[in-house]
Enzyme design. Structure first.
Site, mmCIF file in Angstrom:
data_model
loop_
_atom_site.group_PDB
_atom_site.id
_atom_site.type_symbol
_atom_site.label_atom_id
_atom_site.label_comp_id
_atom_site.label_asym_id
_atom_site.label_seq_id
_atom_site.Cartn_x
_atom_site.Cartn_y
_atom_site.Cartn_z
ATOM 1 N N GLU A 201 0.943 -1.289 0.097
ATOM 2 C CA GLU A 201 0.016 0.068 -0.144
ATOM 3 C C GLU A 201 0.921 1.312 -0.116
ATOM 4 O O GLU A 201 0.838 2.040 0.993
ATOM 5 C CB GLU A 201 -0.919 -0.172 1.326
ATOM 6 C CG GLU A 201 -1.846 -1.068 1.210
ATOM 7 C CD GLU A 201 -3.128 -1.219 2.357
ATOM 8 O OE1 GLU A 201 -3.115 -0.452 2.904
ATOM 9 O OE2 GLU A 201 -4.110 -1.812 2.073
ATOM 10 N N GLU B 233 -4.455 -8.495 -0.246
ATOM 11 C CA GLU B 233 -5.023 -8.132 0.922
ATOM 12 C C GLU B 233 -6.441 -7.648 0.492
ATOM 13 O O GLU B 233 -6.692 -6.800 -0.254
ATOM 14 C CB GLU B 233 -4.214 -6.988 1.722
ATOM 15 C CG GLU B 233 -5.094 -6.564 3.016
ATOM 16 C CD GLU B 233 -4.268 -5.478 3.782
ATOM 17 O OE1 GLU B 233 -2.820 -5.666 3.763
ATOM 18 O OE2 GLU B 233 -4.693 -4.677 4.375
#
Length: 474
Positions: free
Chosen positions: A188, A277
Site C-alpha cells: 500500500e 489483501e
C-alpha cells in the site's frame, strides 16, 4: 556377500534417483518472458516438508500459471503484523487454515515502520528469524508463502529503499529455488507525492537485488493510493522485471463500484493482478461486514481468475480478524472463528461453519480484558493534510493525526472533535473510531489505541474525507 548386495543396491538406488531428478524438456515452461530456467543446485526445502509438491508459479498475460501452464487461482490468509502478533506465525494455525479454511497461501506481513517496524524500532534479527519460521511453517503445510514488506505510515517505499534492497537480497539468497516463496515489495504505497513513477523506480531497484539471486521467483509490486491505482501501472508497465504481478487491495464496505471498475479496466489493459489483501469491512479494518459487496468482489475475482489473500490471521478485537480474542494459536478450532472467519470459510470451501463447529466442541475463549484507568490530562492534537485528489467531481483529502500525551498518567477512552471548512463524509479511516457530522469529524479511541501511555505519541491514526471542494481544518 550380504554387504556386497547392500552396496550394490545402494548404488543402484542412487543412480535411479539421479535419473528421476533430471528435468525433461517437457517440464520446462516455454512461454517467452516467463520461461522457467533450469533448476538450480541449491535447494532450501527441508526434508519432510510439503514444499516439494508445490509447482513453480509464473505470470503470463493476466494469468497466474503453474509449471504445466495451467491457470492457478490462489486463495489464502494474511497475518496481522508479525511485529505485534508473532504468536500467530504458527504451524498449527497454518495447518488449521489449510485443512479447515481452504488456504493455499500465507502472507507474512512485516511492518517496516510502526509497531516495532523492521526499519525503525524492531529487531531485524528477530524479525528475519520470524519470517523464516513462517516460511517453514507454510511450506510444511503445503502452502505458498508471501514475504510482505509492509509499508503503511511510511507511505513512500523509497524512504527505506536501501533497507529494502538489503532485506530482499538476504531473503532471496536464502530461499533461492524454493517454489513456495513469493516476494511482495511494498504494501500500500500512499501519500501526496507517491505516484506510480516513484513506486516503479523503487520496484526496479529492489527487483534487481532479487533477480541477482533468483531469476524465476514470483514478485508482487504494489500500486499507489493504498494499492488502488492499478490502472496507472497499466499505462507504464515495469520492463525486464521477469516473473511479476501487480497488487490490488480492497475492503468491500468502503470500496465498491468505482474500484471494481478500475480492476476491470486494468484487466482489459492486460495487467497481471494479485489481490494480496482484502476484507469486507470498512477500510479501517472495522465496522459492519458488507457481505453483498464482498460477494460481488469475489464473483469478479473468480471471473477474471485473480488470486486473493484475506486480512487477517489475528485475534485482535476488530471486525477484520478471523479469530475471536483469546484464541490459542496452537489449537484453533471452528468455534474460534469470528463472523468474518466464518464468511471466508464458506466462500473458500463452501462449508457452513454453523453446521460443523459443534463436532469440534465448544472450547470457547475468554473475551475479558483488564479495565484501564484514565488520566485527567488532555492530549495534544496535531492534524496534517498529507494528500488530496479529485475523482468523479469530488475532492478527497487525507489527514494524518498525531496525539501526544504530555502528562505523567495514561489517557484512556479519549475523544477529539475536529472542525473543517466544509461538510465532509468519511471515505476511509484507520486505527480509530472516526465519524463525520456536517463539517465536524469526531475521532475516538479504537481498540488499537484505547490507552495512550504517559509521554507516548500516536502517529498512525488517519482518515480520508470526501467533499464537494477543497477542505481545510478550521
Amino acid at each position: 556377500m550380504n554387504h556386497l548386495r547392500l552396496i550394490a543396491s545402494f548404488l543402484l538406488a542412487l543412480a535411479l534417483c539421479a535419473c528421476a531428478s533430471s528435468p525433461s524438456a517437457s517440464q520446462k515452461a516455454d512461454d517467452g518472458h516467463t520461461a522457467q530456467s533450469d533448476p538450480v543446485e541449491t535447494d532450501t526445502r527441508k526434508p519432510g516438508t510439503e514444499s516439494a509438491s508445490l509447482s513453480p508459479l509464473h505470470a503470463d498475460g493476466t494469468q497466474l500459471l503453474d509449471d504445466q501452464n495451467q491457470p492457478v487461482v490462489l486463495q489464502g490468509y494474511g497475518t496481522f503484523g508479525i511485529n505485534s502478533k508473532p504468536e500467530f506465525v504458527n504451524e498449527n494455525t497454518f495447518r488449521f487454515l489449510k485443512e479447515e479454511m481452504g488456504s493455499q497461501v500465507i502472507r507474512l506481513a512485516m511492518y517496516t515502520a510502526e509497531s516495532n517496524g523492521y526499519c525503525t524500532s524492531g529487531s531485524q534479527d528477530e524479525l528475519e528469524t520470524l519470517i523464516d519460521k513462517g516460511v517453514q511453517a507454510a511450506t510444511a503445510t503445503g502452502q505458498y508463502v508471501i514475504i510482505d514488506w509492509h509499508i503503511l505510515s511510511d507511505g513512500n517505499p523509497a524512504q527505506y529503499q536501501g533497507q529494502a534492497k538489503d532485506f530482499f537480497g538476504t531473503v532471496s539468497r536464502k530461499y533461492t529455488g524454493n517454489p513456495a516463496v513469493i516476494y511482495e515489495l511494498c504494501n500500500e504505497p500512499n501519500g501526496r507525492d507517491v505516484t506510480w513513477p516513484v513506486v516503479k523506480s523503487y520496484a526496479e531497484a529492489v527487483i534487481q537485488e532479487i533477480r541477482a539471486n533468483d531469476k524465476n521467483a514470483l514478485i508482487l509490486v504494489g500500486t499507489p493510493q493504498w494499492d488502488q491505482a492499478e490502472t496507472e501501472a497499466g499505462k507504464d508497465l515495469l520492463k525486464d522485471a521477469g516473473n511479476m504481478m501487480y497488487t490490488v487491495h480492497f475492503y468491500a464496505a468502503t470500496h465498491k463500484d468505482q474500484q471494481r471498475q478500475d480492476l476491470s479496466t486494468a484487466y482489459e489493459q492486460k495487467l497481471p493482478m494479485f489481490v494480496s489483501e482484502f476484507g469486507i469491512t470498512e477500510a479501517s479494518g472495522n465496522g459492519a461486514l458488507d457481505e453483498q459487496s464482498g460477494r460481488t468482489w469475489i464473483d469478479l475475482l473468480d471471473q477474471d481468475k485473480i488470486s486473493r489473500v484475506a486480512w487477517a490471521i489475528s485475534d485482535k478485537d476488530e471486525a477484520s480478524s478471523i479469530f475471536k480474542p483469546g484464541t490459542d494459536p496452537d489449537s484453533p478450532s471452528l468455534s474460534d472463528l469470528t463472523e468474518w472467519g466464518q464468511w471466508l470459510r464458506k466462500v473458500y470451501t463452501g462449508k457452513d461453519t454453523d453446521d460443523d463447529k459443534d463436532s469440534q466442541g465448544t472450547s470457547g475463549s475468554s473475551e475479558e480484558t483488564a479495565e484501564l484507568k484514565s488520566g485527567d490530562n488532555e492530549l495534544e492534537v496535531s492534524l496534517k493534510q498529507s494528500n488530496t485528489w479529485q475523482s468523479d467531481g469530488m475532492t478527497f483529502t487525507q489527514f494524518d493525526l498525531t496525539l501526544t500525551n504530555h502528562s505523567d498518567q495514561p489517557v484512556t477512552g479519549w475523544s477529539e472533535a475536529l472542525q473543517f471548512t466544509k461538510d465532509v463524509t468519511i471515505n476511509q479511516s484507520w486505527n480509530g473510531e472516526i465519524s463525520a457530522s456536517g463539517s465536524s469529524v469526531t475521532v475516538k479511541a479504537g481498540q488499537y489505541h484505547t490507552t495512550i501511555q504517559a509521554g507516548e505519541s500516536v502517529t498512525d491514526i488517519g482518515f480520508i474525507v470526501k467533499s464537494d471542494g477543497v477542505v481545510e481544518q478550521k
